[in-house]
Write a protein that holds these residues in place. Structure first.
Motif, PDB file in Angstrom:
ATOM      1  N   ASN A 102    -128.166  86.264  -2.019  1.00 23.56           N
ATOM      2  CA  ASN A 102    -127.990  85.274  -1.299  1.00 23.56           C
ATOM      3  C   ASN A 102    -126.456  84.763  -1.507  1.00 23.56           C
ATOM      4  N   PRO A 103    -125.483  85.087  -0.733  1.00 22.18           N
ATOM      5  CA  PRO A 103    -124.119  84.395  -1.054  1.00 22.18           C
ATOM      6  C   PRO A 103    -124.031  82.970  -1.247  1.00 22.18           C
ATOM      7  N   ALA A 104    -125.010  82.251  -0.297  1.00 22.39           N
ATOM      8  CA  ALA A 104    -125.049  81.062  -0.371  1.00 22.39           C
ATOM      9  C   ALA A 104    -125.435  80.407  -1.802  1.00 22.39           C
ATOM     10  N   ALA A 105    -126.056  81.028  -2.525  1.00 19.32           N
ATOM     11  CA  ALA A 105    -126.141  80.672  -3.894  1.00 19.32           C
ATOM     12  C   ALA A 105    -124.904  80.467  -4.851  1.00 19.32           C
ATOM     13  N   LEU A 106    -123.807  80.578  -4.295  1.00 16.31           N
ATOM     14  CA  LEU A 106    -122.677  80.670  -5.018  1.00 16.31           C
ATOM     15  C   LEU A 106    -122.366  79.237  -5.449  1.00 16.31           C
ATOM     16  N   ASP A 107    -122.628  78.284  -4.554  1.00  9.87           N
ATOM     17  CA  ASP A 107    -122.123  76.957  -5.183  1.00  9.87           C
ATOM     18  C   ASP A 107    -123.152  76.326  -5.989  1.00  9.87           C
ATOM     19  N   GLY A 108    -124.280  76.434  -6.283  1.00 15.20           N
ATOM     20  CA  GLY A 108    -125.202  76.172  -7.243  1.00 15.20           C
ATOM     21  C   GLY A 108    -124.813  76.801  -8.527  1.00 15.20           C
ATOM     22  N   TRP A 109    -124.552  78.209  -8.350  1.00 13.39           N
ATOM     23  CA  TRP A 109    -124.298  78.975  -9.613  1.00 13.39           C
ATOM     24  C   TRP A 109    -123.084  78.408 -10.091  1.00 13.39           C
ATOM     25  N   ARG A 110    -121.746  78.085  -9.556  1.00 14.29           N
ATOM     26  CA  ARG A 110    -120.740  77.498  -9.827  1.00 14.29           C
ATOM     27  C   ARG A 110    -120.879  76.214 -10.791  1.00 14.29           C
ATOM     28  N   GLN A 111    -121.896  75.557 -10.336  1.00 16.24           N
ATOM     29  CA  GLN A 111    -121.945  74.032 -10.669  1.00 16.24           C
ATOM     30  C   GLN A 111    -122.619  74.344 -12.413  1.00 16.24           C
ATOM     31  N   LEU A 112    -123.234  75.440 -12.319  1.00 14.76           N
ATOM     32  CA  LEU A 112    -123.690  75.736 -13.783  1.00 14.76           C
ATOM     33  C   LEU A 112    -122.905  76.531 -14.821  1.00 14.76           C
ATOM     34  N   GLY A 113    -121.758  77.026 -14.263  1.00 13.93           N
ATOM     35  CA  GLY A 113    -120.804  77.549 -15.161  1.00 13.93           C
ATOM     36  C   GLY A 113    -120.604  79.098 -14.582  1.00 13.93           C
ATOM     37  N   GLY A 114    -120.821  79.531 -13.416  1.00 13.95           N
ATOM     38  CA  GLY A 114    -120.880  80.965 -12.789  1.00 13.95           C
ATOM     39  C   GLY A 114    -119.431  81.367 -12.739  1.00 13.95           C
ATOM     40  N   LEU A 115    -118.405  80.279 -12.465  1.00 16.44           N
ATOM     41  CA  LEU A 115    -117.065  80.627 -12.256  1.00 16.44           C
ATOM     42  C   LEU A 115    -116.476  81.382 -13.512  1.00 16.44           C
ATOM     43  N   ALA A 116    -116.805  81.014 -14.644  1.00 12.78           N
ATOM     44  CA  ALA A 116    -116.477  81.727 -15.899  1.00 12.78           C
ATOM     45  C   ALA A 116    -116.834  83.013 -15.879  1.00 12.78           C
ATOM     46  N   THR A 117    -118.125  83.288 -15.451  1.00 13.12           N
ATOM     47  CA  THR A 117    -118.759  84.704 -15.201  1.00 13.12           C
ATOM     48  C   THR A 117    -117.877  85.555 -14.419  1.00 13.12           C
ATOM     49  N   LEU A 118    -117.605  84.989 -13.337  1.00 11.55           N
ATOM     50  CA  LEU A 118    -116.841  85.768 -12.185  1.00 11.55           C
ATOM     51  C   LEU A 118    -115.596  86.192 -12.773  1.00 11.55           C
ATOM     52  N   MET A 119    -114.939  85.237 -13.438  1.00 13.53           N
ATOM     53  CA  MET A 119    -113.470  85.610 -13.818  1.00 13.53           C
ATOM     54  C   MET A 119    -113.324  86.499 -15.190  1.00 13.53           C
ATOM     55  N   SER A 120    -114.649  86.748 -15.834  1.00 14.29           N
ATOM     56  CA  SER A 120    -114.685  87.408 -16.892  1.00 14.29           C
ATOM     57  C   SER A 120    -114.809  88.840 -16.357  1.00 14.29           C
ATOM     58  N   TYR A 121    -115.246  89.242 -14.883  1.00 11.47           N
ATOM     59  CA  TYR A 121    -115.374  90.486 -14.362  1.00 11.47           C
ATOM     60  C   TYR A 121    -114.014  90.650 -13.549  1.00 11.47           C
ATOM     61  N   GLY A 122    -113.108  89.764 -13.527  1.00 11.32           N
ATOM     62  CA  GLY A 122    -111.869  89.896 -12.995  1.00 11.32           C
ATOM     63  C   GLY A 122    -111.955  89.157 -11.581  1.00 11.32           C
ATOM     64  N   VAL A 123    -112.810  88.518 -11.244  1.00 13.14           N
ATOM     65  CA  VAL A 123    -112.756  87.921  -9.900  1.00 13.14           C
ATOM     66  C   VAL A 123    -112.458  86.344 -10.105  1.00 13.14           C
ATOM     67  N   ALA A 124    -111.587  86.099  -9.321  1.00 11.52           N
ATOM     68  CA  ALA A 124    -110.975  84.715  -9.138  1.00 11.52           C
ATOM     69  C   ALA A 124    -110.878  84.187  -7.918  1.00 11.52           C
ATOM     70  N   PRO A 125    -112.219  83.521  -7.664  1.00  6.96           N
ATOM     71  CA  PRO A 125    -112.119  83.342  -6.052  1.00  6.96           C
ATOM     72  C   PRO A 125    -111.132  82.092  -5.805  1.00  6.96           C
ATOM     73  N   THR A 126    -110.410  82.025  -4.439  1.00  8.34           N
ATOM     74  CA  THR A 126    -109.610  81.255  -4.095  1.00  8.34           C
ATOM     75  C   THR A 126    -110.134  80.390  -2.965  1.00  8.34           C
ATOM     76  N   ARG A 127    -109.508  79.149  -2.857  1.00  8.14           N
ATOM     77  CA  ARG A 127    -110.048  78.199  -2.062  1.00  8.14           C
ATOM     78  C   ARG A 127    -110.567  78.726  -0.855  1.00  8.14           C
ATOM     79  N   GLY A 128    -109.811  79.603  -0.172  1.00 10.51           N
ATOM     80  CA  GLY A 128    -109.822  80.117   1.375  1.00 10.51           C
ATOM     81  C   GLY A 128    -111.030  81.116   1.500  1.00 10.51           C
ATOM     82  N   GLU A 129    -111.336  81.723   0.397  1.00  9.13           N
ATOM     83  CA  GLU A 129    -112.425  82.612   0.426  1.00  9.13           C
ATOM     84  C   GLU A 129    -113.658  82.368   0.713  1.00  9.13           C
ATOM     85  N   THR A 130    -114.687  83.022   1.518  1.00  8.34           N
ATOM     86  CA  THR A 130    -116.130  82.769   1.991  1.00  8.34           C
ATOM     87  C   THR A 130    -116.830  83.122   0.684  1.00  8.34           C
TER      88      THR A 130
END
Length: 243
Positions: A102-130
């Motif tokens: 479920n891609p829509a789960a991204l918002d909830g995951w980010r609120q609990l620190g998921g962005l740090a995980t994405l960045m550790s894998y070299g994924v840095a979401p930009t404002r315009g990305e879906t």
């Protein structure tokens, strides 16, 4: 080895003879602390040999801290080389939902620190990305070995009179009837219960200043990502000691 002052408990749950279990609390991206704990476990086994020494990691390996990828690298190796058991925490469940379902789960995951995980894998979401684009990038960056690691995660494990789970159990419900979501998410109903759960519960999920030993449970989540303290306990017979 010094004993923690809270080690006085009336519950005399015990492990089978010639067995020692090392249980490690919530890591949350702190690969540096995990490396130190692994070194302490190896040194302790060398200094105090025993017929069977097992390791149980109680979940929440990712998010918040800076090196979630490094944590899974270490645990995947530990799982293969030392037959460690890794439980599924609520943060792993959130990542799996986003990664696979479920891609829509991204918002909830980010609120609990998921962005740090994405960045550790070299994924840095930009404002315009879906969310779908971020999911695609994360899937491409997520190693096959880490996918295999996720497939090995368990919701609970029992040894002797001890039950290891991420968050806790619902009081009054038999182990076979427990809802997996409760095992990963429950808080107050479990934490406020003095009931005998039939097994002595070792868990994390709710940060405490130091290992909190009660008559029916022990909480080993000491907020490692923020406190710098990753708790590891060694259980042998009826004894619980802080490694």
């Amino acid at each position: 080895m010094p004993r923690h002052p809270s080690h006085q408990r009336r519950n005399k749950a015990t492990l089978p003879p010639d067995t020692r279990i090392y249980a490690i609390g919530d890591i949350h991206g702190r690969a540096d602390l995990l490396q130190d704990v692994i070194a302490r476990i190896d040194e302790d086994i060398h200094r105090r040999p025993i017929a069977f020494a097992g390791e149980v990691y109680v979940g929440d390996y990712i998010d918040r801290g800076a090196d979630s990828k490094g944590v899974i690298d270490l645990l995947a190796a530990r799982l293969v080389q030392n037959h460690a058991i890794c439980l599924r925490g609520n943060h792993e469940a959130l990542m799996e939902e986003f990664l696979y379902d479920n891609p829509a789960a991204l918002d909830g995951w980010r609120q609990l620190g998921g962005l740090a995980t994405l960045m550790s894998y070299g994924v840095a979401p930009t404002r315009g990305e879906t969310a779908e684009q971020v999911q695609h990038a994360f899937c491409a960056a997520f190693p096959t070995a880490h996918q295999l690691f996720l497939r090995c995660l368990r919701n609970n494990v029992r040894c002797g009179d001890f039950l290891f789970v991420h968050a806790g159990v619902r009081p009054g419900v038999s182990l076979n009837a427990q809802n997996p979501n409760d095992l990963m998410w429950i808080r107050d109903e479990f934490l406020n219960s003095a009931a005998d759960h039939g097994l002595y519960v070792v868990h994390g999920h709710t940060p405490v200043p130091h290992a909190d030993i009660r008559d029916n449970r022990i909480n080993i989540d000491t907020g490692a990502w923020r406190s710098g303290v990753l708790t590891c306990i060694a259980i042998e017979g009826t004894d619980i000691i802080i490694l």
